[in-house]
Design a protein around this motif. Structure first.
Motif, mmCIF file in Angstrom:
data_model
loop_
_atom_site.group_PDB
_atom_site.id
_atom_site.type_symbol
_atom_site.label_atom_id
_atom_site.label_comp_id
_atom_site.label_asym_id
_atom_site.label_seq_id
_atom_site.Cartn_x
_atom_site.Cartn_y
_atom_site.Cartn_z
ATOM 1 N N ASN A 1 1.075 -2.926 -5.829
ATOM 2 C CA ASN A 1 0.437 -1.633 -6.095
ATOM 3 C C ASN A 1 1.026 -0.627 -5.113
ATOM 4 O O ASN A 1 0.720 -0.677 -3.929
ATOM 5 C CB ASN A 1 -1.084 -1.788 -5.900
ATOM 6 C CG ASN A 1 -1.821 -0.468 -5.956
ATOM 7 O OD1 ASN A 1 -1.267 0.562 -6.356
ATOM 8 N ND2 ASN A 1 -3.092 -0.494 -5.562
ATOM 9 N N LYS B 1 0.442 2.445 -4.962
ATOM 10 C CA LYS B 1 -0.506 3.533 -4.669
ATOM 11 C C LYS B 1 0.210 4.884 -4.770
ATOM 12 O O LYS B 1 1.104 5.029 -5.604
ATOM 13 C CB LYS B 1 -1.164 3.299 -3.294
ATOM 14 C CG LYS B 1 -1.770 1.893 -3.188
ATOM 15 C CD LYS B 1 -2.647 1.692 -2.001
ATOM 16 C CE LYS B 1 -3.222 0.285 -2.016
ATOM 17 N NZ LYS B 1 -4.152 0.001 -0.916
ATOM 18 N N HIS C 1 -9.965 -0.210 -8.697
ATOM 19 C CA HIS C 1 -9.538 -0.418 -7.306
ATOM 20 C C HIS C 1 -10.559 0.262 -6.388
ATOM 21 O O HIS C 1 -11.107 1.313 -6.733
ATOM 22 C CB HIS C 1 -8.138 0.172 -7.097
ATOM 23 C CG HIS C 1 -7.562 -0.204 -5.767
ATOM 24 N ND1 HIS C 1 -7.950 0.413 -4.602
ATOM 25 C CD2 HIS C 1 -6.660 -1.155 -5.411
ATOM 26 C CE1 HIS C 1 -7.303 -0.151 -3.584
ATOM 27 N NE2 HIS C 1 -6.511 -1.107 -4.052
ATOM 28 N N GLU D 1 -10.676 -8.068 -3.653
ATOM 29 C CA GLU D 1 -10.117 -7.328 -2.528
ATOM 30 C C GLU D 1 -11.243 -6.846 -1.620
ATOM 31 O O GLU D 1 -11.882 -5.822 -1.920
ATOM 32 C CB GLU D 1 -9.339 -6.107 -3.026
ATOM 33 C CG GLU D 1 -8.195 -6.447 -3.955
ATOM 34 C CD GLU D 1 -7.142 -5.345 -3.958
ATOM 35 O OE1 GLU D 1 -6.006 -5.641 -3.602
ATOM 36 O OE2 GLU D 1 -7.477 -4.199 -4.292
ATOM 37 N N ALA E 1 -10.406 -5.311 4.231
ATOM 38 C CA ALA E 1 -9.115 -5.985 4.460
ATOM 39 C C ALA E 1 -7.948 -5.178 3.905
ATOM 40 O O ALA E 1 -6.785 -5.511 4.140
ATOM 41 C CB ALA E 1 -9.141 -7.377 3.811
ATOM 42 N N ILE E 2 -8.254 -4.102 3.176
ATOM 43 C CA ILE E 2 -7.190 -3.332 2.522
ATOM 44 C C ILE E 2 -6.524 -2.391 3.518
ATOM 45 O O ILE E 2 -7.176 -1.513 4.086
ATOM 46 C CB ILE E 2 -7.750 -2.545 1.317
ATOM 47 C CG1 ILE E 2 -8.229 -3.518 0.243
ATOM 48 C CG2 ILE E 2 -6.701 -1.588 0.764
ATOM 49 C CD1 ILE E 2 -8.892 -2.861 -0.945
ATOM 50 N N GLY E 3 -5.251 -2.622 3.744
ATOM 51 C CA GLY E 3 -4.470 -1.735 4.597
ATOM 52 C C GLY E 3 -4.835 -1.798 6.070
ATOM 53 O O GLY E 3 -4.438 -0.940 6.851
ATOM 54 N N GLY F 1 -5.525 -7.681 -0.052
ATOM 55 C CA GLY F 1 -5.985 -7.167 1.240
ATOM 56 C C GLY F 1 -5.116 -7.705 2.349
ATOM 57 O O GLY F 1 -5.286 -8.847 2.770
ATOM 58 N N SER F 2 -4.131 -6.880 2.772
ATOM 59 C CA SER F 2 -3.249 -7.241 3.890
ATOM 60 C C SER F 2 -2.470 -8.539 3.669
ATOM 61 O O SER F 2 -2.241 -9.296 4.620
ATOM 62 C CB SER F 2 -4.050 -7.298 5.199
ATOM 63 O OG SER F 2 -4.578 -6.008 5.501
ATOM 64 N N VAL F 3 -2.076 -8.799 2.415
ATOM 65 C CA VAL F 3 -1.190 -9.947 2.159
ATOM 66 C C VAL F 3 0.221 -9.570 2.609
ATOM 67 O O VAL F 3 0.714 -8.480 2.311
ATOM 68 C CB VAL F 3 -1.173 -10.337 0.662
ATOM 69 C CG1 VAL F 3 -0.197 -11.481 0.416
ATOM 70 C CG2 VAL F 3 -2.568 -10.708 0.191
ATOM 71 N N LEU G 1 -2.690 -9.274 -5.161
ATOM 72 C CA LEU G 1 -2.496 -7.846 -5.401
ATOM 73 C C LEU G 1 -2.135 -7.257 -4.035
ATOM 74 O O LEU G 1 -2.896 -7.373 -3.080
ATOM 75 C CB LEU G 1 -3.772 -7.210 -5.962
ATOM 76 C CG LEU G 1 -3.716 -5.716 -6.282
ATOM 77 C CD1 LEU G 1 -2.571 -5.373 -7.230
ATOM 78 C CD2 LEU G 1 -5.038 -5.251 -6.915
ATOM 79 N N VAL G 2 -0.947 -6.677 -3.974
ATOM 80 C CA VAL G 2 -0.349 -6.324 -2.688
ATOM 81 C C VAL G 2 -0.084 -4.830 -2.621
ATOM 82 O O VAL G 2 0.560 -4.275 -3.520
ATOM 83 C CB VAL G 2 0.985 -7.088 -2.512
ATOM 84 C CG1 VAL G 2 1.583 -6.795 -1.135
ATOM 85 C CG2 VAL G 2 0.793 -8.581 -2.712
ATOM 86 N N GLY G 3 -0.559 -4.179 -1.578
ATOM 87 C CA GLY G 3 -0.303 -2.753 -1.402
ATOM 88 C C GLY G 3 0.929 -2.536 -0.535
ATOM 89 O O GLY G 3 2.067 -2.574 -0.990
ATOM 90 N N GLY G 4 0.696 -2.330 0.763
ATOM 91 C CA GLY G 4 1.759 -1.955 1.697
ATOM 92 C C GLY G 4 2.997 -2.838 1.618
ATOM 93 O O GLY G 4 4.129 -2.332 1.611
HETATM 94 P P1 PGA Z 1 -2.773 -3.754 1.209
HETATM 95 O O1 PGA Z 1 -3.492 -3.170 -0.098
HETATM 96 O O2 PGA Z 1 -1.916 -4.922 0.765
HETATM 97 O O3 PGA Z 1 -1.953 -2.625 1.732
HETATM 98 O O4 PGA Z 1 -3.852 -4.203 2.135
HETATM 99 C C1 PGA Z 1 -3.986 -4.043 -1.075
HETATM 100 C C2 PGA Z 1 -4.518 -3.272 -2.242
HETATM 101 O O5 PGA Z 1 -5.160 -2.221 -2.049
HETATM 102 O O6 PGA Z 1 -4.310 -3.674 -3.400
#
Ligand code: PGA
Length: 245
Positions: free
Chosen positions: A8, A10, A92, A162, A166-168, A206-208, A226-229
């Motif tokens: 993701n 974002k 989300h 998520e 833990a997100i970001g 969440g921070s994977v 599901l991976v953000g950063g």
């Molecule tokens: P993150 O985000 O990997 O940067 O923690 C996860 C998400 O919001 O899907």
């Protein structure tokens, strides 16, 4: 069931970011794992073209409930599909927090996704306050019941757990905590959807990172991430994909 590594992006990414797709496609060595990138909608069409012929799928990050109409600034599931998407993330926690999306809204968006032939990735997760109050399973359970429409199957729906905290943040629940939620989600979904739920993919998010992906993917009922950063750079996301494959 194929595992799913979903990125993701974002509100990140300009035309120059498209090169990450070439690097990811070249590095993607994991036939047992599906790879998905959800870029901002400005890049979706270009990224879908660039990814065609590779093993990478593309998706949206949100959709409106209607197919078209007077909704300035919004994007419909049909438009995402037209731009090459096969998935869309709905509910989300950033949408729930920034745009006041309720479980009912998220459920309607998942139904809109199905109408357009997309697979909905429905996100759920507790805040830190809720976890500390011992409410995690109750909150996640209520979100699942409220956000996942009747008619969900393994092919039209993916669930992403998520934890908001833990997100970001670089903070990750313990493996036991992840396992407890994923086992409970599987039990609930099976009670509601029967056999259809056994193959439904339950992602952790969440921070994977490449450094923690292996141990997280070893937890029971974790079928991907599901991976953000860490999805923004092909080198990092490729490491997560390899851990799944
Ligand atoms: P993150 O985000 O990997 O940067 O923690 C996860 C998400 O919001 O899907």
């Amino acid at each position: 069931m194929k595992k799913l590594a979903a990125g993701n992006w974002k509100m990140n990414g300009l035309a120059e970011s498209l090169a990450e797709i070439d690097a990811l496609a070249a590095a993607h060595p994991a036939p047992g794992c599906e790879v998905l990138i959800c870029p901002p909608s400005t890049l979706l069409s270009k990224l879908s073209e660039r990814a065609s012929g590779t093993a990478i799928d593309t998706g949206g990050q949100d959709c409106h409930v209607a197919a078209s109409g007077a909704h300035t600034g919004d994007v419909s599931a049909e438009m995402l599909s037209d731009a090459g998407a096969t998935y869309v993330i709905v509910g989300h926690s950033e949408r729930r927090a920034d745009h006041g999306e309720t479980d009912a809204t998220v459920r309607a968006k998942a139904e809109a996704a199905w109408r357009a032939g997309l697979t909905a990735i429905v996100c759920v997760g507790e805040t830190l306050e809720q976890r500390e109050a011992g409410q995690t399973l109750a909150i996640v359970g209520a979100q699942l019941r409220g956000s996942v429409p009747d008619g969900a199957t393994a092919s039209n729906t993916v669930i992403a757990y998520e934890p908001v905290w833990a997100i970001g943040t670089g903070k990750v629940p313990t493996l036991d905590e992840i396992g407890e939620v994923h086992d409970d989600m599987r039990t609930q979904l099976t009670a509601r959807f029967g056999d259809d739920a056994s193959g439904m993919r339950l992602l952790y998010g969440g921070s994977v990172k490449p450094s923690n992906a292996n141990e997280i993917f070893g937890v029971s009922n974790v079928d991907g991430a599901l991976v953000g950063g860490a999805s923004l750079k092909a080198a990092d996301f490729g490491g997560i994909v390899s851990a799944l494959g």
